[in-house]
Design an enzyme around this catalytic site. Structure first.
Site, short mmCIF file in Angstrom:
data_model
loop_
_atom_site.label_atom_id
_atom_site.label_comp_id
_atom_site.label_asym_id
_atom_site.label_seq_id
_atom_site.Cartn_x
_atom_site.Cartn_y
_atom_site.Cartn_z
CG ASP A 1 -1.70 1.26 1.47
OD1 ASP A 1 -2.26 1.65 0.36
OD2 ASP A 1 -1.86 1.79 2.58
CG ASP B 1 -1.54 7.96 1.12
OD1 ASP B 1 -1.49 9.14 1.52
OD2 ASP B 1 -1.36 7.40 0.09
CG ASP C 1 -3.41 9.82 5.10
OD1 ASP C 1 -3.42 9.19 4.12
OD2 ASP C 1 -4.50 10.24 5.65
CB THR D 1 -1.41 3.52 -4.19
OG1 THR D 1 -2.02 4.46 -3.70
CG2 THR D 1 -1.08 3.61 -5.60
CG ASP E 1 -9.75 10.72 1.82
OD1 ASP E 1 -9.44 9.57 2.18
OD2 ASP E 1 -8.97 11.29 0.78
CE LYS F 1 -4.58 -0.77 -1.94
NZ LYS F 1 -3.82 -0.17 -0.78
CG ASP G 1 -2.79 1.65 6.23
OD1 ASP G 1 -3.40 2.72 6.90
OD2 ASP G 1 -2.66 1.41 5.24
#
Length: 431
Positions: A163, A165, A171, A199, A355, A363, A386
């Site tokens: 991933d 962020d 972030d 991502t 957000d 994914k 995460d």
């Protein structure tokens, strides 16, 4: 009281991981009954102060050692449950396993997990078994599972997906030029392990936008003088699974058209179908804004729609937006009891931390694209992220590969450092 408990449980369900909760419950008994370690007694009759738990020379009391063995025994037994579950999976009857009866939502284990070894490794430094007032926590168990997975997969590892962020960088930020992760990622590429950043960031075919986010890493590749073959193992897959890039010999990203890799599932979705689904998601997010009085913009992209608040929202507000969107899209596709991966057009509605976004695809598809591209089976593929709760966008990858659940880039660095040490050790043995 019972009905109130049931309501509260369902309200919390999206914040729980059932396997971790099960292990926590198993470890609670020895903690409650036996966690009363005393400082070790020195020859002169004084008590040693073991406040520096990371000191290799610190002594453990007999009580602490006994409690560590109890914890280790539990992890050993959970290993056996996982092994039985894997055997029955191979026979096509995983629901008959004891673990499936204890944790009905349990998924697939692509490798065995040396949990006892991982516990002993972490306990050596963190002294979990020495704690008297704080039982083994969610994060303790998450880290033990991570280390066990790294130990299990290291020898045959072919592909690592990350991933972005909160996994490789903060972030909403960019990959920093001085990040310690640069050297660790370079090490993977030099070991002929493919690396992909999968991502949610969706900038279409605009390679420059992704290069801007990853400028520090790409500069690190150049400074290290990586060969064309080495950087050719580095990929970026944006929009969950929609926009694929590969690193060229000049350390720039090159967009790959769908026709250049296997993506039959993606090509089967018509633009009309995609836009219709995004219309539903946009309407649901607008409803969330109205009924919760949120000050936010709703952004529409070719394959995503998102809610970007003007003010900081609580986690609960963002979870509400994500779960509302999930339910609306499942109902629209005629499968209100299904999962976002099991509908005609898979999607991902997730809490992004600051957000909320709804992406076409997810994914799971992204990781499978990478697996097909580099010929890496599930047992040789590791995804690091995460967002593994039900309102996150990493959880779907558990159906395709092994995973490590981290919470920040520092944990990613620690995990990769452990992996690097294991790979070095195995190389020494082979030499």
């Amino acid at each position: 009281m019972t009905s109130q408990y049931r309501v509260n449980y369902h309200l919390r369900a999206h914040k729980r991981d059932n396997l971790i909760e099960f292990i926590k419950g198993m470890l609670l008994t020895p903690f409650v009954l036996h966690s009363q370690p005393a400082p070790a007694q020195l020859p002169d009759g004084t008590r040693e102060n073991n406040s520096s738990s990371g000191d290799d020379n610190s002594r453990s009391s007999p009580e602490e050692e006994a409690n560590a063995e109890r914890y280790a025994g539990i992890f050993s037994n959970i290993e056996l449950l996982i092994n039985e579950h894997r055997e029955l999976m191979q026979q096509g009857i995983p629901s008959y396993s004891r673990l499936a009866r204890l944790v009905p939502s349990i998924g697939t284990f692509f490798t065995a997990l040396p949990l006892e070894q991982a516990f002993r490794h972490i306990n050596k430094n963190n002294k979990i078994s020495a704690r008297k007032y704080v039982p083994p926590s969610f994060n303790d168990i998450r880290r033990i599972l991570n280390i066990a997975q790294v130990m299990a997969i290291a020898e045959g590892l072919q592909l690592v997906t990350f991933d972005g962020d909160m996994t490789l960088y903060a972030d909403g930020q960019n990959f920093e030029p001085d990040s310690e992760l640069t050297g660790l990622l370079i090490g993977l590429l030099q070991r002929r392990i493919s690396v992909a950043i999968v991502t949610a960031a969706g900038y279409g075919a605009d390679a420059a936008r992704y290069e801007q986010r990853l400028a520090g890493l790409l500069r690190g590749f150049a400074d290290a003088g990586l060969s064309a073959a080495e950087v050719g193992r580095f990929y970026v897959l944006g929009g969950e699974c929609n926009f694929l890039f590969r690193c060229r010999a000049d350390y720039r990203l090159e967009f790959l058209e769908d026709s250049q890799y296997t993506s039959s599932e993606l090509r089967s979705w018509t633009d009309a179908q995609v836009q219709q689904l995004l219309d539903v998601a946009e309407a649901e997010l607008a409803d969330c804004v109205q009924r919760m009085g949120i000050r936010a913009r709703i952004l529409r992209k070719p394959r995503a729609v998102g809610l970007v608040p003007s003010d900081t929202l609580t986690r609960e507000q963002l979870d509400e937006c994500a779960l509302s969107s999930q339910v609306a899209l499942l109902k629209f596709q005629g499968s209100p009891k299904s999962q976002p991966c099991d509908v005609p057009i898979p999607f991902c509605a997730f809490n992004g931390g600051g957000d909320c976004w709804v992406d076409i695809g997810n994914k799971l598809i992204g990781v499978r694209i990478m697996q097909e591209l580099v010929a890496s089976p599930p047992a040789a593929t590791l995804h690091v992220g995460d967002q593994f709760l039900s309102t996150g966008n990493d959880i779907s990858t558990r159906a395709a590969c092994c995973t490590c659940w981290i919470v920040n880039p520092e944990e990613t660095r620690g995990m990769l450092t452990e992996l690097d040490a294991i790979l070095d050790q195995k190389q020494e043995y082979s030499d």
